[in-house]
Design a protein around this motif. Structure first.
Motif, PDB file in Angstrom:
ATOM      1  N   MET A   1       0.838  -1.181   0.000  1.00  0.00           N
ATOM      2  CA  MET A   1       0.000   0.000   0.000  1.00  0.00           C
ATOM      3  C   MET A   1       0.886   1.249   0.000  1.00  0.00           C
ATOM      4  N   THR A   2       0.525   2.224  -0.804  1.00  0.00           N
ATOM      5  CA  THR A   2       1.292   3.454  -0.923  1.00  0.00           C
ATOM      6  C   THR A   2       0.893   4.439   0.171  1.00  0.00           C
ATOM      7  N   ASP A   3       1.892   5.036   0.801  1.00  0.00           N
ATOM      8  CA  ASP A   3       1.610   6.074   1.797  1.00  0.00           C
ATOM      9  C   ASP A   3       1.030   7.303   1.115  1.00  0.00           C
ATOM     10  N   THR A   4       0.154   8.005   1.853  1.00  0.00           N
ATOM     11  CA  THR A   4      -0.489   9.194   1.314  1.00  0.00           C
ATOM     12  C   THR A   4      -0.058  10.432   2.069  1.00  0.00           C
ATOM     13  N   ILE A   5       0.224  11.473   1.305  1.00  0.00           N
ATOM     14  CA  ILE A   5       0.491  12.796   1.853  1.00  0.00           C
ATOM     15  C   ILE A   5      -0.721  13.658   1.518  1.00  0.00           C
ATOM     16  N   LEU A   6      -1.346  14.251   2.529  1.00  0.00           N
ATOM     17  CA  LEU A   6      -2.434  15.186   2.295  1.00  0.00           C
ATOM     18  C   LEU A   6      -1.833  16.563   2.079  1.00  0.00           C
ATOM     19  N   VAL A   7      -2.373  17.290   1.116  1.00  0.00           N
ATOM     20  CA  VAL A   7      -1.876  18.627   0.797  1.00  0.00           C
ATOM     21  C   VAL A   7      -3.066  19.577   0.853  1.00  0.00           C
ATOM     22  N   LEU A   8      -3.048  20.473   1.820  1.00  0.00           N
ATOM     23  CA  LEU A   8      -4.095  21.480   1.971  1.00  0.00           C
ATOM     24  C   LEU A   8      -3.550  22.792   1.424  1.00  0.00           C
ATOM     25  N   ILE A   9      -4.290  23.396   0.467  1.00  0.00           N
ATOM     26  CA  ILE A   9      -3.802  24.613  -0.185  1.00  0.00           C
ATOM     27  C   ILE A   9      -4.850  25.712  -0.135  1.00  0.00           C
ATOM     28  N   GLU A  10      -4.391  26.956  -0.177  1.00  0.00           N
ATOM     29  CA  GLU A  10      -5.324  28.068  -0.259  1.00  0.00           C
ATOM     30  C   GLU A  10      -5.311  28.718  -1.635  1.00  0.00           C
ATOM     31  N   ASP A  11      -4.411  28.298  -2.493  1.00  0.00           N
ATOM     32  CA  ASP A  11      -4.331  28.820  -3.850  1.00  0.00           C
ATOM     33  C   ASP A  11      -3.654  27.757  -4.705  1.00  0.00           C
ATOM     34  N   THR A  12      -3.748  27.904  -6.013  1.00  0.00           N
ATOM     35  CA  THR A  12      -3.123  26.965  -6.931  1.00  0.00           C
ATOM     36  C   THR A  12      -1.637  26.822  -6.605  1.00  0.00           C
ATOM     37  N   LEU A  13      -1.157  25.587  -6.579  1.00  0.00           N
ATOM     38  CA  LEU A  13       0.275  25.389  -6.363  1.00  0.00           C
ATOM     39  C   LEU A  13       1.035  25.720  -7.639  1.00  0.00           C
ATOM     40  N   ALA A  14       2.093  26.473  -7.482  1.00  0.00           N
ATOM     41  CA  ALA A  14       3.000  26.772  -8.587  1.00  0.00           C
ATOM     42  C   ALA A  14       3.935  25.579  -8.776  1.00  0.00           C
ATOM     43  N   VAL A  34      -5.061  16.268  -2.552  1.00  0.00           N
ATOM     44  CA  VAL A  34      -5.107  17.718  -2.375  1.00  0.00           C
ATOM     45  C   VAL A  34      -6.500  18.146  -1.918  1.00  0.00           C
ATOM     46  N   LEU A  35      -6.545  19.011  -0.915  1.00  0.00           N
ATOM     47  CA  LEU A  35      -7.800  19.593  -0.445  1.00  0.00           C
ATOM     48  C   LEU A  35      -7.753  21.097  -0.662  1.00  0.00           C
ATOM     49  N   VAL A  36      -8.836  21.629  -1.246  1.00  0.00           N
ATOM     50  CA  VAL A  36      -8.935  23.054  -1.513  1.00  0.00           C
ATOM     51  C   VAL A  36     -10.245  23.565  -0.918  1.00  0.00           C
ATOM     52  N   PRO A  37     -10.192  24.445   0.074  1.00  0.00           N
ATOM     53  CA  PRO A  37     -11.434  24.994   0.626  1.00  0.00           C
ATOM     54  C   PRO A  37     -12.091  25.995  -0.319  1.00  0.00           C
TER      55      PRO A  37
END
Length: 161
Positions: A1-14, A34-37
């Motif tokens: 099973m692959t580990d998961t990294i959660l990425v919370l962003i407030e704007d588009t990632l460059a 990726v989570l985007v509010p």
């Protein structure tokens, strides 16, 4: 099973933001979610402090007048930010999944951490003078609530929050 990294962003990632995230685990094959509010309700005082600190007088005045994006506008913006960010991961040779979440992303972050059995969380934001100083930023709140490592990166830089 692959580990998961959660990425919370407030704007588009460059591209540089994606490269910084990937460099943290060079040589590992990880899943990224990726989570985007859909940000419809920015706190008054912290937002004005940030706008004034950045010299954005117009933004501060609009916020004082109560101008907030509608739910529809905020969701459309978040969908666009998510799509562009997933494209940046693809351009870097990595597959990522994602979702648009409510204004307060902490409940969704908590649920995603459990659902994906996340190894860690990376939160990418712009500096926020008020929230960062008083530890009310997303990263501080996530560290208080989650029982996994939380890393806070400032967008467009290699600086840690």
């Amino acid at each position: 099973m692959t580990d998961t990294i959660l990425v919370l962003i407030e704007d588009t990632l460059a591209p540089v933001d994606v490269q910084h995230l990937l460099a943290l685990h060079e040589g590992e094959q990880l899943a990224y979610h990726v989570l985007v509010p859909a940000d419809t309700d920015r706190p008054l005082l912290p937002t004005i402090v940030d706008d004034l600190g950045l010299g954005e007088i117009k933004g501060a005045l609009e916020r004082l007048r109560g101008k907030e994006p509608t739910e529809r506008e905020a969701t459309a913006t978040a969908v666009e930010q998510l799509s562009s960010t997933l494209a940046e991961f693809a351009a870097a040779g990595r597959t990522a999944t994602g979702e648009v979440v409510d204004d307060d992303p902490l409940p969704a972050l908590r649920a995603a951490a459990a659902a994906h059995d996340a190894r860690e969380v990376a939160i990418v934001t712009y500096p926020h003078a008020w929230l960062d100083t008083f530890h009310r930023d997303w990263a501080s709140r996530a560290r208080d609530e989650l029982h996994i490592p939380v890393l806070h990166l400032y967008s467009g830089t290699s600086e840690l929050g």
